[in-house]
Structure formats: structure tokens, C-alpha cells
Scaffold this motif. Structure first.
Motif, PDB file in Angstrom:
ATOM      1  N   GLY A   1       0.813  -1.208   0.000  1.00 27.66           N
ATOM      2  CA  GLY A   1       0.000   0.000   0.000  1.00 27.66           C
ATOM      3  C   GLY A   1       0.845   1.255   0.000  1.00 27.66           C
ATOM      4  O   GLY A   1       2.005   1.255   0.433  1.00 27.66           O
TER       5      GLY A   1
ATOM      6  N   MET B   1      -7.707   3.285  -2.850  1.00 22.82           N
ATOM      7  CA  MET B   1      -8.398   2.667  -1.717  1.00 22.82           C
ATOM      8  C   MET B   1      -9.679   3.441  -1.413  1.00 22.82           C
ATOM      9  O   MET B   1      -9.794   4.632  -1.731  1.00 22.82           O
ATOM     10  N   SER B   2     -10.612   2.775  -0.784  1.00 24.25           N
ATOM     11  CA  SER B   2     -11.766   3.461  -0.224  1.00 24.25           C
ATOM     12  C   SER B   2     -11.348   4.093   1.108  1.00 24.25           C
ATOM     13  O   SER B   2     -10.284   3.770   1.656  1.00 24.25           O
TER      14      SER B   2
ATOM     15  N   TRP C   1      -3.634   4.085  -1.689  1.00 24.24           N
ATOM     16  CA  TRP C   1      -3.725   3.266  -2.894  1.00 24.24           C
ATOM     17  C   TRP C   1      -3.201   1.877  -2.568  1.00 24.24           C
ATOM     18  O   TRP C   1      -2.137   1.724  -1.945  1.00 24.24           O
ATOM     19  N   ALA C   2      -3.920   0.869  -2.957  1.00 28.27           N
ATOM     20  CA  ALA C   2      -3.498  -0.512  -2.738  1.00 28.27           C
ATOM     21  C   ALA C   2      -2.638  -0.964  -3.913  1.00 28.27           C
ATOM     22  O   ALA C   2      -2.928  -0.639  -5.075  1.00 28.27           O
TER      23      ALA C   2
ATOM     24  N   GLU D   1     -10.733   1.436   3.608  1.00 25.37           N
ATOM     25  CA  GLU D   1      -9.457   0.739   3.430  1.00 25.37           C
ATOM     26  C   GLU D   1      -8.298   1.582   3.944  1.00 25.37           C
ATOM     27  O   GLU D   1      -7.326   1.048   4.493  1.00 25.37           O
TER      28      GLU D   1
END
Length: 404
Positions: A312, A340-341, A330-331, A344
Motif C-alpha cells: 500500500g 483505496m476506499s 492506494w493498494a 481501506e
């Protein structure tokens, strides 16, 4: 203590373990005849990571928690001219036809605990740590006064002993210290001493050193992922250009202020963990000149992308911003970044807490925004579906116009 310092303090033992594994692989390869693959070769990396390196140049950033190098018109911190472009500063103002200064390399014990561990080898006689620093500073200034260009690096006890074992050197001998100080395995241009007081310079040297270690470790992982085939160089350029576009897109989305980028990724096969953090400063719509920490961040992201890694990336907003510190994420999955949400992002922050990092005070988890797609996956015309065209971020580089 700044968030960057906290991240580095947590990640340093991890980097030490990974680096020890790299050393062990090199040693095993050497004993086995130096065969191909990562374990049987030493890969000196260039000081510049190519298109994915820091935008605007190479002077390392200031101390953790301080303003980015060259930003906000303040004085440059000790060691701000070391490494990167500063390593070649002797070329400016040198009389035409005069020979360049004679360079020498020196490895310094920078912490009391390191000094005590190294003293077991009889390296410092009966000197105490403060007296060692005082005498070393006097010697460095005397050499510099004679026109000698001095390259500094950190003398790490465990790595030094491992290095001596690898090459069959006596840790107590002068030859071992000379060889270690000039070890080409440590990536990046040298850290050049400019006459500073060591008490002020050592924290800067430590930060710069760990950035170089991260570039070395992540750079090895990157080169292993790229491979040695005929298409390797083109693939490397493609990956680094993509990472540069991502870095500019992050800067554009971050907006004004001083932000922090952190990345953590694991390789798909051996699970090797790579970490890096870098400040991201935007002043009057311009991306403030980055330093070696930005190189380390970009090379680490590139290693995750090229190697199909998982992990991540977090963008910690300016903590002084009204309404709290925005944190976006961001994953990284199979080597590709996706936003990402908000949930997350919160989970990623709580995972960091479980690893020993504090939860950022006043943090406001927000979803990540669209980043450039990898070139081969972009829509016709080079634009990522629902995203930004690679390299089309609206943030200007310091000293230039908007990137094209």
C-alpha cells in the motif's frame, strides 16, 4: 518526532534484516562460485534512478520534520549540498585547468551504541565517543582545508562485520575500514563533507545513508524483477517513467503544503518487505525539489510495480491544514496501484498501529484519487480510464514549467 521519523524508526530494523539477507545471498553466491542471479552478483546502482528519480535535482532533504530542501526560502540545513548535485559542487568556481580535488572516503560511527559495538574491535583506542567525534571533526576540516573532497558514509557495526566476513578482512584492520568506506555496493552519489559540525551533520548523514540503503535494496529487487534479457533496459525505462508520472500525479492531488508519502510492499515470491517514506512539498503550485529520500521512494514503488508486489501507498496531508490531516491511499496488488476506499485507508492506518506506529492525530481517512495507469494498460491516447494521462500532472517542477 515527525511522522517521517516515526516511520523510519519502525522500518529501520526491517531494512536491516532485508539487507542482511542480501549480504547473505551475495556471500552464498561467492562461496558457490558467483553464479548468476541475485545471490551471485553485486549490483552497483547509479545515483540517479532515471526518469523516476527526484524531480528537479538531487540534494537530500532536510532533517525529518523540517521543511523540504530549498523550500520556503529558509536556510539550507547542514549537509544540504551533500549527495546528488552537491557531490559535484567542486566543479563550480574551480579555476580553468586546475585539477579536481583528491577524493577520500570515510566511514563514521554516528551513534553511541554503534561506537561501543565497533570499539570491541579496537578501532578507536581508548577514546570516548565525544572525544572521537571531536578529533574526527578536526581531521575532516584539516583535510578539507587542504583541498581534499571527503565522502562520508555511516559505519554500521553489523553490516561492517558482515562485509569483513564476506571479503575475508580483519575488522580491526585499517584496510577493512578503507574498503568499507568506499564500498561501491551502496547506491547513490557520495555524501560530501562541507565543513559542518558533526553534531549537526550526523542526523542528516544518517537520513541520507538509510535512503541510500533503501535505494540499494529496492534497486536490487527492481533489477531482479526486470531481468537480464534483451528487453530489460526498455522495461526499466518504462517502469521508472510510470513511477515518475505517479509521483507527479500525487503531487498534483496533494495540493499546497507539506505532505508525507509512505509505501510498503512485499514481493510475490519471497515476501521481502520494502519500505520508504518521502516528504512531498508543494509551494505556490510548484513541486519543491526532492532529495535522496524521493529517489528511495520512487525506486521502492518501481520494485513493487515491476515485481508484481502487494502492499500500500499512503499520502498523509499537511497536518496544519484546516479540518484535520487528510490521509489518502492506494493498494498495490499484482504490481498495480488502485485507489483505496476511505474504509481501506482507515484499515491501513490501524495496521500501521499494530506494527508499532502511532495513529496520526486528527487523521481524516479519504479515498484515493485516480492515478495514471501503467502504459500498456492505458486507454487509447495514453489516458487511464477515469484517470490522468501519464505525465500530465498540473504541478510545475521547481525551476521549470508543467511537465509534458
Amino acid at each position: 518526532m515527525s511522522a517521517q521519523s516515526q516511520f523510519f524508526d519502525f522500518a529501520e530494523p526491517v531494512v536491516r534484516r532485508v539487507r542482511a539477507g542480501v549480504r547473505a545471498g551475495v556471500r552464498a553466491g561467492a562461496r558457490g562460485g558467483g553464479g548468476g542471479g541475485a545471490g551471485g552478483r553485486r549490483v552497483p546502482l547509479p545515483g540517479r534512478p532515471g526518469p523516476g528519480g527526484p524531480v528537479g535535482g538531487g540534494a537530500p532533504g532536510g532533517p525529518p520534520g523540517g521543511p523540504p530542501s530549498g523550500g520556503r526560502g529558509g536556510p539550507r540545513p547542514p549537509g544540504a549540498g551533500a549527495g546528488g548535485a552537491g557531490a559535484r559542487s567542486w566543479r563550480r568556481g574551480r579555476p580553468r585547468g586546475a585539477p579536481p580535488p583528491l577524493p577520500v572516503a570515510c566511514a563514521l560511527a554516528v551513534r553511541q551504541a554503534d561506537f561501543a559495538a565497533l570499539a570491541r574491535h579496537g578501532l578507536f583506542g581508548r577514546l570516548a565517543f565525544r572525544e572521537y567525534l571531536r578529533r574526527t571533526e578536526a581531521q575532516l576540516r584539516a583535510l578539507r582545508g587542504q583541498g581534499v573532497e571527503i565522502h562520508l558514509r555511516v559505519l554500521e557495526p553489523a553490516d561492517y562485520e558482515d562485509y569483513c566476513e564476506l571479503l575475508g578482512l580483519d575488522p580491526a584492520g585499517a584496510a577493512a575500514r578503507v574498503a568499507y568506506a568506499a564500498d561501491p555496493e551502496l547506491a547513490g552519489e557520495p555524501f560530501v563533507y562541507a565543513g559542518e559540525r558533526l553534531t549537526e551533520l550526523l542526523p542528516v548523514l544518517v537520513d541520507d545513508h538509510w535512503s541510500r540503503v533503501r535505494i540499494t535494496v529496492a534497486g536490487r529487487a527492481l533489477l531482479d524483477a526486470i531481468g537480464e534479457g534483451a528487453g530489460g533496459p526498455a522495461r526499466l525505462v518504462e517502469v521508472m517513467a510510470y513511477v515518475a508520472a505517479v509521483h507527479l500525479a500525487l503531487a498534483e492531488g496533494a495540493g499546497e503544503g507539506r505532505h508525507l508519502l509512505t509505501v510498503r510492499c512485499h514481493g510475490p515470491e519471497d515476501g521481502e518487505q520494502l519500505t520508504a517514506a518521502a516528504e512531498l512539498g508543494i509551494v505556490a503550485g510548484r513541486l519543491v525539489e526532492g532529495g535522496r529520500e524521493v529517489e528511495a521512494f520512487c525506486v521502492t514503488v518501481a520494485a513493487g510495480v515491476a515485481g508484481g508486489g502487494a502492499g500500500g501507498l499512503l499520502l498523509h496531508g499537511d497536518p496544519a491544514a484546516p479540518g484535520g490531516q487528510a490521509v489518502r491511499g492506494w493498494a498495490l496488488a499484482d504490481g498495480r496501484l488502485r485507489p483505496m476506499s476511505a474504509h481501506e485507508v482507515f484499515d491501513a492506518l490501524t495496521d500501521d498501529v499494530a506494527r508499532g506506529l502511532p495513529f496520526p492525530p486528527g487523521a481524516v481517512p479519504l479515498p484515493g484519487f485516480a492515478l495514471p495507469a501503467f502504459p500498456a494498460e492505458a486507454a487509447p491516447g495514453g489516458t487511464a480510464p477515469g484517470g490522468t494521462a501519464p505525465g500530465a500532472a498540473g504541478v510545475e517542477e521547481e525551476g521549470g514549467g508543467a511537465p509534458g
